[in-house]
Design a protein around this motif. Structure first.
Motif, short mmCIF file in Angstrom:
data_model
loop_
_atom_site.label_atom_id
_atom_site.label_comp_id
_atom_site.label_asym_id
_atom_site.label_seq_id
_atom_site.Cartn_x
_atom_site.Cartn_y
_atom_site.Cartn_z
N ALA A 153 10.86 28.43 89.74
CA ALA A 153 11.94 28.43 90.23
C ALA A 153 12.45 28.32 88.72
CB ALA A 153 11.16 26.59 90.26
N ALA A 154 12.35 29.41 88.01
CA ALA A 154 13.14 29.21 86.91
C ALA A 154 14.07 30.70 87.64
CB ALA A 154 12.41 29.19 85.18
N ASP A 155 13.22 31.55 87.81
CA ASP A 155 13.97 32.47 88.52
C ASP A 155 14.61 32.68 89.62
OD1 ASP A 155 12.63 33.86 86.53
OD2 ASP A 155 11.55 34.92 87.15
N TYR A 211 9.54 45.08 74.69
CA TYR A 211 10.74 44.32 74.55
C TYR A 211 9.69 43.28 75.48
CZ TYR A 211 14.20 46.57 72.72
OH TYR A 211 14.93 47.30 70.94
N GLY A 212 10.50 42.02 75.83
CA GLY A 212 10.05 41.33 77.63
C GLY A 212 11.01 39.68 76.92
N ALA A 218 18.55 36.05 74.94
CA ALA A 218 17.77 36.41 73.96
C ALA A 218 16.02 37.23 74.17
CB ALA A 218 17.43 35.21 72.68
N ARG A 219 15.88 37.73 73.70
CA ARG A 219 14.42 38.78 74.23
C ARG A 219 13.66 38.89 73.16
NH1 ARG A 219 16.69 44.45 75.43
NH2 ARG A 219 17.09 45.12 73.56
N HIS A 251 18.87 37.94 82.53
CA HIS A 251 17.41 37.38 83.24
C HIS A 251 16.94 36.81 81.78
CE1 HIS A 251 13.87 37.81 84.93
NE2 HIS A 251 13.17 39.30 83.83
N TYR A 252 17.42 37.21 80.70
CA TYR A 252 17.32 37.02 79.03
C TYR A 252 17.99 35.37 78.52
CZ TYR A 252 14.94 41.14 78.63
OH TYR A 252 14.37 42.17 79.11
#
Lengths: 265, 265, 265, 265
Positions: free
Chosen positions: D235-237, A231-232, A185-186, A101-102
């Motif tokens: 669209a990134a996801d 975090y995000g 990276a987050r 995801h990151y």
């Protein structure tokens, strides 16, 4: 060491404003929350939930008038941050699924647009921790810290162009450059001891050699004594307060101190 | 009202004992954690994580010798618990997916074996909140509270047979009877103001009409002023301390008091 | 190799019966779902959701009359299962948090009651894969496979006493003995090629040296060519069909075959 | 009706390229996956996992040479999409926590920058479904569908400026405008029957009155007969294929047809 941190937020609204706070730090491998206080006034009902990043979020409905939030933490933190220059970057195929995801571009970190810059910074380096260290150094050396030079719409692309910003912009650019070279990276928001001037702070973490490492592009070096609050992917995800309506922030007051004597209670 | 609760646990071990604690209550619609303290001594590293029920869990490795855990909470709680005699039982097809889990039999709640008993208690009642209220009353009236009458292996089936037990047994039997009539039910552990004698307490919640309701089969009535610390299917899931090795518990001390004056800080 | 598996379930009900199926296998490191078919007749609405173990579940409301479920899978599976006699058991303190759940006793696996038996089986062995292998062998050699000797209330304790059971009982006892020595273990239901007589099958997995390994106490050896359909703590969690009401199962038909020629489409 | 959809992707790489596909649609309240096939050639190992949005993702490592992916679905879908002009917009305080995520700005949907435009479109309308319907209509009427007019870096802000784009740009702008008025909105990728020319398609969903509704700003009206493959913030996801390295896409072929005769098997 043990740190005491406080944050006080004073709002004024003239309408009903739903708000989401993200003000409960969680204990983890690098910090132990020894004491935590969270007062709101007036004491309206609060619904607490966990977001997709694992942050504890507090949803309230602020009624017209004054609204005060006050948090206070006593946290055992590490005096230093880990660094491992030899740690190999993790190949995408070996990353844990929840880390992938990151790698994706996000609102303020358009990593898809920063490949050339990233390549120019790290292209000559081995595929290790060194690459992220070089990104941090590059951001620190090339971006000027100018208070008020950015706003809530400023993205990493903007910062790479203007070459100035505040801590969140330094973090966004660092994150975007990492993702551009396939390093997860987050964004981290929290408190840093002896930050001048004292305020909430933002930095980033990069996933290298199977774990997350801390990097702070704003500071000369990445010191320890940090309290992680949330975090995000970027600042869109980790706003410590998101207000869905108009409001005036009348005061925001942050302190981080070392308690003189540690007592148990 | 506002409650102050403390729990102190003193252990002694002669070997290395990994342990998992579940001692961080979370704020929710019915309680607001205003202040929370969590001290361990010696201060060994702690890893905190969330289990499948949403409980915050703390994993430590206890070294041979003494180990002390001390928690202290200030929590705003409700003076009463909600009751809605007219609330309809939710049909299985309309339950939110995350509630279905609480319909299944579990270690201490063999609901698959208690259909006849459940039917005899509620069969004549409308399919409403009344059924769970009747189960609570039946358990309260038919099970004798006898300290020391059960141990960590005692299940709802055992209790239905022996007709005696302590608070966790009352809860297990209540839960098992609810599930036997297709009402999702879960175990709650926490603190109850003015419990005599003061100790940690266990009760249960049942899902009726789209929400969870609180039931306490141990007490004459289901009073308010409760602090929820953890949820789970039964005591197997919500042990506040799980030790993976041998140990001596030297002391366990619980208090719940109403602070004389409420101050903000 | 590539396997084709089918399962047909024919029900008859005289009332409205909500039901939850768990009949969509997921691809993972050990199997690739090449083709999957899932027909129900009559075609009533289905709500699909993921449970706490990651299984895809299908909830339907069966109307009075006949109801047919038919699934068909083409899956690439491994001909053998991994074994690593030298793999060290993972210490509790080093287990990933999501694995800890599988250490707890559950409805059919009262591991808290089986420590002595477990110790007598593995006490002399090194703390490795060998211990689980010994548990599997002990269960295989000491429990008699007797069709019809157990029912839906039979637990591992019962099986350790009666010394007879069917595949789910063999799995429950294996799981309970693993947990009794602090080895996370989970139930698996699915299909096994060349099982005699052909039926749905149940076996277990144990977490050793940082990963899950497959063990089948029913079969002489743990062969490969398995299709995993669902995971859980025990049979309470992984019933492929849970009916909330009365019904007649008129027919259940299972096949597992090797397709003669593999084509793409 | 029942739809058959196929998608074939032919890649050529000269290096090792990790890739993540998102090509397993899930059954839900609006579609039932009756049959699904997923072939890759060569058959390399695949790790499947669920992302934070609930999408099933497939990670593979593509070796230098040709790589083919071929999926085929038979899905029961609805002929129409629901619309409820009277449905009230949900207040932020009443939204389920897992929906709040879809209020935040994201890589391609800078909702924080589009408040004025959104207000100008919907300001005169009641706070209902009508507002999102108006956004959809505005996007459809003001953005020109121009094949090739955008690329992978084009965001909603760009589209609001250039007033041209393709389906993903229409969706991004619709999403960003919804979020700008505090309506949760998410991107959907999948298949649409009788799309001209046939291709993968993108549209959006908005959360109104406690549920998600479907909106398609590209088409004159939001027709039914859609197969949802994946959801995400933008669209990134929800890229159906994310390649971490350089590659040539040699062919991409999509079909959506109505099978002439429905058979069970």
């Amino acid at each position: 060491m043990i740190l005491d941190a406080t944050c006080q937020l004073d709002y004024q609204t003239t309408e009903v404003v739903p708000a989401i706070f993200m003000l409960r730090p969680r204990s983890g491998w690098a910090q132990w929350i020894m004491r935590e206080e969270f007062y709101i006034q007036p004491q309206v009902p609060v619904v607490e939930f966990t977001d997709v990043y694992g942050n504890l979020c507090q949803r309230v409905v602020i009624m017209p008038g004054d609204f005060h939030v006050s948090v206070k933490y006593r946290v055992q933190v590490s005096d230093t941050v880990d660094a491992d220059p030899c740690a190999q970057l993790t190949y995408v195929q070996n990353m844990p699924p929840d880390v992938l995801h990151y790698l994706l571009p996000s609102r303020y970190c358009q990593s898809d647009q920063l490949s050339s810059l990233a390549e120019s910074i790290v292209g000559h380096l081995p595929e290790t921790f060194e690459r992220v260290a070089a990104i941090r150094t590059w951001v620190h050396q090339n971006i000027a810290y100018v208070s008020g030079s950015s706003d809530s719409s400023t993205s990493a692309l903007d910062t790479a162009d203007s070459l100035q910003g505040v801590c969140r912009d330094f973090a966004h650019l660092g994150i975007a450059l990492c993702r551009a070279i396939n390093v997860p990276a987050r964004m981290v928001v929290g408190f840093l001891y002896q930050l001048h001037p004292m305020d909430l702070h933002a930095w980033f973490e990069a996933f290298i050699g199977g774990r997350w490492f801390t990097f702070d592009a704003t500071e000369p070096t990445t010191r320890g004594n940090r309290i992680v609050v949330a975090y995000g992917r970027d600042a869109a995800d980790v706003a410590l307060a998101t207000m869905f309506g108009s409001f005036t922030m009348q005061n925001m007051y942050v302190t981080v101190t070392a308690p003189p004597i540690v007592t148990h209670g």
